[in-house]
Design an enzyme around this catalytic site. Structure first.
Site, PDB file in Angstrom:
ATOM      1  N   ASN A   1       2.241   1.427   4.384  1.00 41.58           N
ATOM      2  CA  ASN A   1       2.556   0.138   5.024  1.00 41.58           C
ATOM      3  C   ASN A   1       2.255   0.143   6.530  1.00 41.58           C
ATOM      4  O   ASN A   1       2.927  -0.530   7.312  1.00 41.58           O
ATOM      5  CB  ASN A   1       4.021  -0.267   4.757  1.00 41.58           C
ATOM      6  CG  ASN A   1       4.337  -1.726   5.079  1.00 41.58           C
ATOM      7  OD1 ASN A   1       5.475  -2.065   5.389  1.00 41.58           O
ATOM      8  ND2 ASN A   1       3.351  -2.610   5.031  1.00 41.58           N
TER       9      ASN A   1
ATOM     10  N   CYS B   1       0.866  -1.186   0.000  1.00 40.97           N
ATOM     11  CA  CYS B   1       0.000   0.000   0.000  1.00 40.97           C
ATOM     12  C   CYS B   1       0.900   1.231   0.000  1.00 40.97           C
ATOM     13  O   CYS B   1       2.054   1.154  -0.421  1.00 40.97           O
ATOM     14  CB  CYS B   1      -0.984  -0.033   1.172  1.00 40.97           C
ATOM     15  SG  CYS B   1      -0.235   0.000   2.816  1.00 40.97           S
TER      16      CYS B   1
ATOM     17  N   CYS C   1      -1.450   0.576   7.402  1.00 37.13           N
ATOM     18  CA  CYS C   1      -2.890   0.247   7.513  1.00 37.13           C
ATOM     19  C   CYS C   1      -3.288  -0.935   6.627  1.00 37.13           C
ATOM     20  O   CYS C   1      -3.484  -2.049   7.110  1.00 37.13           O
ATOM     21  CB  CYS C   1      -3.753   1.467   7.167  1.00 37.13           C
ATOM     22  SG  CYS C   1      -3.739   2.731   8.446  1.00 37.13           S
ATOM     23  N   ARG C   2      -3.420  -0.692   5.316  1.00 40.20           N
ATOM     24  CA  ARG C   2      -4.026  -1.709   4.449  1.00 40.20           C
ATOM     25  C   ARG C   2      -3.139  -2.921   4.198  1.00 40.20           C
ATOM     26  O   ARG C   2      -3.600  -4.061   4.323  1.00 40.20           O
ATOM     27  CB  ARG C   2      -4.441  -1.083   3.109  1.00 40.20           C
ATOM     28  CG  ARG C   2      -5.563  -0.078   3.235  1.00 40.20           C
ATOM     29  CD  ARG C   2      -5.690   0.767   1.983  1.00 40.20           C
ATOM     30  NE  ARG C   2      -4.487   1.569   1.763  1.00 40.20           N
ATOM     31  CZ  ARG C   2      -4.231   2.260   0.660  1.00 40.20           C
ATOM     32  NH1 ARG C   2      -5.098   2.227  -0.339  1.00 40.20           N
ATOM     33  NH2 ARG C   2      -3.124   2.973   0.564  1.00 40.20           N
ATOM     34  N   SER C   3      -1.870  -2.714   3.816  1.00 39.74           N
ATOM     35  CA  SER C   3      -1.061  -3.895   3.464  1.00 39.74           C
ATOM     36  C   SER C   3      -0.681  -4.756   4.672  1.00 39.74           C
ATOM     37  O   SER C   3      -0.710  -5.989   4.561  1.00 39.74           O
ATOM     38  CB  SER C   3       0.158  -3.527   2.605  1.00 39.74           C
ATOM     39  OG  SER C   3       1.025  -2.642   3.247  1.00 39.74           O
TER      40      SER C   3
ATOM     41  N   ASP D   1      -8.677   3.656   1.824  1.00 38.58           N
ATOM     42  CA  ASP D   1      -7.641   3.781   2.845  1.00 38.58           C
ATOM     43  C   ASP D   1      -8.243   4.252   4.172  1.00 38.58           C
ATOM     44  O   ASP D   1      -8.662   5.399   4.298  1.00 38.58           O
ATOM     45  CB  ASP D   1      -6.583   4.776   2.369  1.00 38.58           C
ATOM     46  CG  ASP D   1      -5.340   4.730   3.229  1.00 38.58           C
ATOM     47  OD1 ASP D   1      -5.421   4.221   4.373  1.00 38.58           O
ATOM     48  OD2 ASP D   1      -4.288   5.191   2.761  1.00 38.58           O
TER      49      ASP D   1
END
Ligand code: 4NP
Length: 143
Positions: A10, A7, A12-14, A117
């Site tokens: 690095n 993301c 939150c999402r990934s 996000d």
């Protein structure tokens, strides 16, 4: 099979995608950000809290920046949005053929073309809902 989730930050999402996916598979996993702002930091606190509520603990993860070598080290690279994919593709070594996909490709039934996000939307639970559906689709696809 080595799978890398990518993301922007690095945090939150990934890391969430890695945390959910690694709970479902024996694949080797990692995650990275296209930006280097949070290198060395653990995932974002509110993201970890939301994940803990549904049984995931990925507080061991630490942010790092996506690098060209990742194309060589991983079998599959998965971005969270088109901007991630474009930033990843800009580093592709000549002749490299590692597939780069969107996480949402693995759950067409969700009708989403990116993972929103939660750092901005603040909807950490909604992001996890989508990531869980996509991670299950990914497992079904690659085992
Ligand atoms: P991520 O979210 O890409 O899902 O980790 C973000 C986290 C931090 C920032 C941007 C996006 N930031 O600007 O610091």
């Amino acid at each position: 099979m080595k799978v890398l989730f990518v993301c922007l930050g690095n945090i939150c999402r990934s890391p969430s995608a890695e945390g959910v996916f690694r709970a479902l598979t024996a694949c080797e996993t990692d995650s990275a950000g296209t930006a280097g702002w949070h290198v060395g930091k653990p995932p974002y606190g509110p993201m970890l809290d939301a994940a803990k509520q549904r049984g995931y603990d990925f507080s061991d993860l630490r942010a790092r920046q996506f690098v060209k070598q990742d194309f060589v080290d991983f079998d599959l690279i998965i971005g969270m949005d088109e901007s991630n994919v474009s930033d990843i593709e800009n580093l592709r070594p000549n002749g490299n053929q590692t597939p780069v996909r969107l996480l949402t490709d693995y759950a067409p039934e969700a009708g989403m073309d990116h993972v929103p996000d939660p750092y901005y939307t603040r909807d950490f639970s909604g992001a996890l809902d989508l990531i869980e559906v996509c991670a299950n689709g990914l497992v079904a696809d690659i085992g």
